[in-house]
Design an enzyme around this catalytic site. Structure first.
Site, PDB file in Angstrom:
ATOM      1  CB  THR A  19      22.661  65.188  62.373  1.00 20.31           C
ATOM      2  OG1 THR A  19      23.487  64.325  61.647  1.00 20.31           O
ATOM      3  CG2 THR A  19      23.393  66.001  63.275  1.00 20.31           C
ATOM      4  CG  MET A  97      31.944  57.039  66.009  1.00 20.32           C
ATOM      5  SD  MET A  97      32.222  56.851  64.229  1.00 20.32           S
ATOM      6  CE  MET A  97      31.398  58.333  63.551  1.00 20.32           C
ATOM      7  CG  LEU A 100      28.904  46.492  66.651  1.00 28.26           C
ATOM      8  CD1 LEU A 100      27.703  46.752  65.870  1.00 28.26           C
ATOM      9  CD2 LEU A 100      28.761  46.154  68.282  1.00 28.26           C
ATOM     10  CG  ASN A 114      27.417  51.707  59.229  1.00 25.77           C
ATOM     11  OD1 ASN A 114      26.984  52.439  59.962  1.00 25.77           O
ATOM     12  ND2 ASN A 114      28.427  51.779  58.460  1.00 25.77           N
ATOM     13  CG  HIS A 116      30.755  54.730  54.990  1.00 27.04           C
ATOM     14  ND1 HIS A 116      31.716  54.819  56.250  1.00 27.04           N
ATOM     15  CD2 HIS A 116      31.477  54.923  53.990  1.00 27.04           C
ATOM     16  CE1 HIS A 116      32.893  55.114  55.674  1.00 27.04           C
ATOM     17  NE2 HIS A 116      32.987  55.068  54.358  1.00 27.04           N
ATOM     18  CG  ASP A 157      32.286  50.789  56.190  1.00 24.17           C
ATOM     19  OD1 ASP A 157      31.533  51.011  56.788  1.00 24.17           O
ATOM     20  OD2 ASP A 157      33.313  51.380  56.229  1.00 24.17           O
TER      21      ASP A 157
HETATM   22  C1  GAR Z   1      27.788  60.547  60.000  1.00 22.43           C
HETATM   23  O1  GAR Z   1      28.352  61.262  58.907  1.00 22.43           O
HETATM   24  C2  GAR Z   1      27.946  59.128  59.609  1.00 22.43           C
HETATM   25  O2  GAR Z   1      27.867  58.910  58.283  1.00 22.43           O
HETATM   26  C3  GAR Z   1      29.066  58.779  60.173  1.00 22.43           C
HETATM   27  O3  GAR Z   1      29.458  59.353  61.134  1.00 22.43           O
HETATM   28  C4  GAR Z   1      28.530  60.758  61.349  1.00 22.43           C
HETATM   29  C5  GAR Z   1      27.942  60.665  62.440  1.00 22.43           C
HETATM   30  O4  GAR Z   1      27.018  61.823  62.508  1.00 22.43           O
HETATM   31  N1  GAR Z   1      29.524  57.220  60.372  1.00 22.43           N
HETATM   32  C6  GAR Z   1      30.477  56.842  59.774  1.00 22.43           C
HETATM   33  O5  GAR Z   1      31.635  57.289  59.617  1.00 22.43           O
HETATM   34  C7  GAR Z   1      30.776  55.087  60.101  1.00 22.43           C
HETATM   35  N2  GAR Z   1      31.702  54.801  59.260  1.00 22.43           N
HETATM   36  P1  GAR Z   1      25.592  61.898  63.442  1.00 22.43           P
HETATM   37  O6  GAR Z   1      26.137  61.339  64.965  1.00 22.43           O
HETATM   38  O7  GAR Z   1      25.156  63.481  63.441  1.00 22.43           O
HETATM   39  O8  GAR Z   1      24.568  61.059  62.754  1.00 22.43           O
END
Ligand code: GAR
Length: 209
Positions: A19, A97, A100, A114, A116, A157
């Site tokens: 998204t 996910m 790196l 990134n 978060h 992070d």
């Molecule tokens: C999002 O909420 C993003 O902030 C989080 O994963 C989701 C991915 O959603 N990322 C993390 O937690 C990274 N530490 P998406 O695939 O719909 O963009």
């Protein structure tokens, strides 16, 4: 003299629904992301819905799976090969996910961004990703959470913060409900804005050189 700016070539790294990639594509189509262009999407999972989003938008994509390549070194070498082939200037981790290594992040200082889903330094670092971040926020009982866009360095992070936006927690929130609200009210807004801000800066730095 913005017309003469070369667009910053962006690669978006994804693993799931995408998204946030969708928000970036929308920003590009609507002209908000005017100093950058998404030229490559790299997915760490072959079945990520994000790949459908990039295909629909006509953006080239590649799947790079660690389990297929067998080691972190091979996984990162393949990513670097793709980035070099497409002459990428800026990497955006949008729900990526996979870890790196420092070997990778140190190649691209302040060139990896990134998003978060919390207000860093709360609920971040090792083990805090996706739904787990919202579960932890609800468990702790905070009343305000949000999202953070930051540069990526060797500390999970831990890189310099570019933008943050707060989101109120409401009575009866579940992790899923909260995740959706944080996306809608924060992530999908600040990620495109932050990417444009960085692209604009990089484009003007290129002109000065
Ligand atoms: C999002 O909420 C993003 O902030 C989080 O994963 C989701 C991915 O959603 N990322 C993390 O937690 C990274 N530490 P998406 O695939 O719909 O963009």
């Amino acid at each position: 003299m913005k017309e003469n700016n070369r667009k910053i070539r962006i690669a978006v790294f994804v693993s799931g629904g995408g998204t946030n990639l969708g928000a970036l594509i929308k920003a590009q189509q609507e002209g908000l992301l005017c100093d950058g262009e998404i030229v490559l999407v790299i997915s760490s999972k072959a079945d990520a819905y994000a790949l459908t989003r990039s295909k629909d938008a006509g953006i080239e994509s590649a799947v790079v799976e660690k389990k297929v390549l067998g080691s972190q070194e091979r996984f990162e070498s393949e990513i670097i090969r793709l980035l070099e082939e497409k002459q990428i200037d800026l990497i955006v981790l949008a729900g990526f996910m996979s870890i790196l290594s420092e070997n990778f992040t140190s190649r691209y200082p302040e060139r990896i961004i990134n998003v978060h889903p919390s207000l860093i330094p709360s609920f971040c670092g090792k083990g805090y990703y996706g739904l787990r971040v919202h579960e932890a926020a609800l468990e702790y009982g905070v009343k305000v959470t949000g999202a953070t866009v930051h540069f990526v360095n060797e500390i999970p992070d831990g890189g310099r913060i570019i933008m943050q936006k707060a989101v109120y927690i409401q009575d009866g929130d579940t992790p899923e409900v909260l995740q959706r609200r944080v996306m809608e009210e924060a992530e999908w807004i600040i990620l495109p804005q932050a990417v444009q801000q960085v692209c604009s800066q990089l484009a003007s730095d290129t002109i000065k050189k």
